[in-house]
Design an enzyme around this catalytic site. Structure first.
Site, PDB file in Angstrom:
ATOM      1  CB  CYS A 166      45.338  34.490  44.475  1.00 38.23           C
ATOM      2  SG  CYS A 166      44.390  32.995  44.097  1.00 38.23           S
TER       3      CYS A 166
ATOM      4  CB  VAL B 243      38.605  31.218  46.932  1.00 40.27           C
ATOM      5  CG1 VAL B 243      38.892  32.103  48.139  1.00 40.27           C
ATOM      6  CG2 VAL B 243      37.471  30.259  47.248  1.00 40.27           C
ATOM      7  CG  HIS B 244      38.087  35.651  42.504  1.00 41.11           C
ATOM      8  ND1 HIS B 244      38.295  35.049  41.278  1.00 41.11           N
ATOM      9  CD2 HIS B 244      36.739  35.663  42.677  1.00 41.11           C
ATOM     10  CE1 HIS B 244      37.139  34.732  40.727  1.00 41.11           C
ATOM     11  NE2 HIS B 244      36.172  35.095  41.557  1.00 41.11           N
ATOM     12  CG  ASP B 245      39.642  39.356  46.716  1.00 41.26           C
ATOM     13  OD1 ASP B 245      40.059  39.713  45.599  1.00 41.26           O
ATOM     14  OD2 ASP B 245      38.547  39.730  47.178  1.00 41.26           O
TER      15      ASP B 245
ATOM     16  CB  THR C 170      41.373  33.846  40.821  1.00 41.54           C
ATOM     17  OG1 THR C 170      40.503  34.373  39.808  1.00 41.54           O
ATOM     18  CG2 THR C 170      42.456  34.869  41.143  1.00 41.54           C
TER      19      THR C 170
END
Length: 313
Positions: A245, A241-243, A195
């Site tokens: 993914c 921007v993690h989520d 991420t």
């Protein structure tokens, strides 16, 4: 076009919001429910925020269930400094249309998955894994019934973002993460190693801002907030921007590189609480999990932008 059926388990949270906007606007996905959990902010806020975001996306048909208020055995710990006190960055929350669906999130996950064909329902987990752990405790057969469980959590080569070795979602409820990873679920983990390669640059945010829709405006606002906060706290110009993914992989798996592995979570030591021990040295056919080692950051942002653009047209 065959749609992927999906439950989204989340704790919105600014990057959860971007992930929800992607999923709720994607014609490739059949979002069956959103389940909220306490994490970035308390569940009273995350369940409200999830309803706000579905309303902004024009998807009030999707039920939202409230889930666990606290981790399995530990005290709750939030991350409001990275998401805003209410979890929506600069945007002011409001009372959304449509009430919460009745019943706890764990029951909703069980009921939806067990009523559908085996392996047909995927689960995208964007927050602590408490809701899924509670569901597995109540119905162990869920592990074999679920389709892929796409999880944002963990860290290996990148180190942690809440402690030296732990990522926030796993650290917040390491006991739940350990139970899920030991359950037999088909878990694909998108940790910080991947991420951190998906960053909201000025150009990428501007491309989303150019889309004329409420979903795009909200998603871009969340990223602008993250950009400002990350610059102040961490010193990065382009925040990860993690989520999203977890959703992007379900839509376009070619954007990620996965490696078979075995993942375990530290639950005993206070020093390394929530550390994800990712072991690639596993005999062929014996790996229980998959770990994302690389991500095409531009490809993920192109997917978000194009999905929002198609929905707006």
């Amino acid at each position: 076009m065959k749609k992927q059926s999906l439950i989204i388990d989340c704790d919105p949270g600014v990057d959860d919001a971007v992930g929800l906007m992607l999923a709720l606007n994607a014609p490739e996905l059949e979002v069956l429910a959103v389940t909220a959990v306490g994490g970035n902010v308390p569940v009273s806020a995350t369940s409200r925020n999830a309803r706000i975001l579905r309303q902004v996306a024009g998807r009030t048909d999707v039920p939202v269930f409230a889930g666990a208020e606290r981790p399995l055995v530990r005290e709750p710990a939030g991350a409001g400094e990275f998401h805003g006190a209410e979890g929506l960055g600069d945007l002011k929350p409001f009372e959304p249309q449509g009430a919460l669906a009745s019943g706890p999130a764990a029951d909703a996950i069980i009921d939806i998955v067990m009523a559908r064909p085996e392996k047909s329902v995927a689960l995208a987990v964007m927050g602590p894994m408490t809701n899924l752990a509670l569901a597995l405790r109540k119905e162990p057969a869920l592990a074999a019934r679920l389709g892929p469980v796409s999880v944002m959590g963990g860290a290996r080569s990148e180190g942690g973002n809440i402690t030296a070795s732990a990522e926030f979602n796993v650290w917040a409820d390491p006991d739940a993460a350990a139970e899920v990873l030991a359950s037999g679920c088909d878990v694909v983990m998108f940790g910080l190693d991947a991420t951190h390669q998906v960053r909201a640059t000025d150009a990428r945010i501007a491309a989303i801002e150019a889309v004329d829709s409420d979903s795009a405006r909200w998603a871009a606002s969340m990223m602008r907030f993250s950009q400002r906060v990350e610059r102040k706290i961490v010193g990065w110009d382009a925040p990860p921007v993690h989520d999203p993914c977890t959703v992007a992989w379900l839509m376009a798996p070619e954007l990620f590189t996965l490696k078979p592995c075995d993942i375990r979570v530290e639950t005993q030591s206070d020093l390394t609480r929530g550390h994800t021990a990712v072991e690639f040295r596993v005999a062929p056919g014996q790996a229980r999990h998959r770990w994302a080692t690389a991500a095409d950051g531009q490809g993920v942002f192109d997917l978000i932008t194009e999905t929002l653009k198609r929905a707006a047209s």
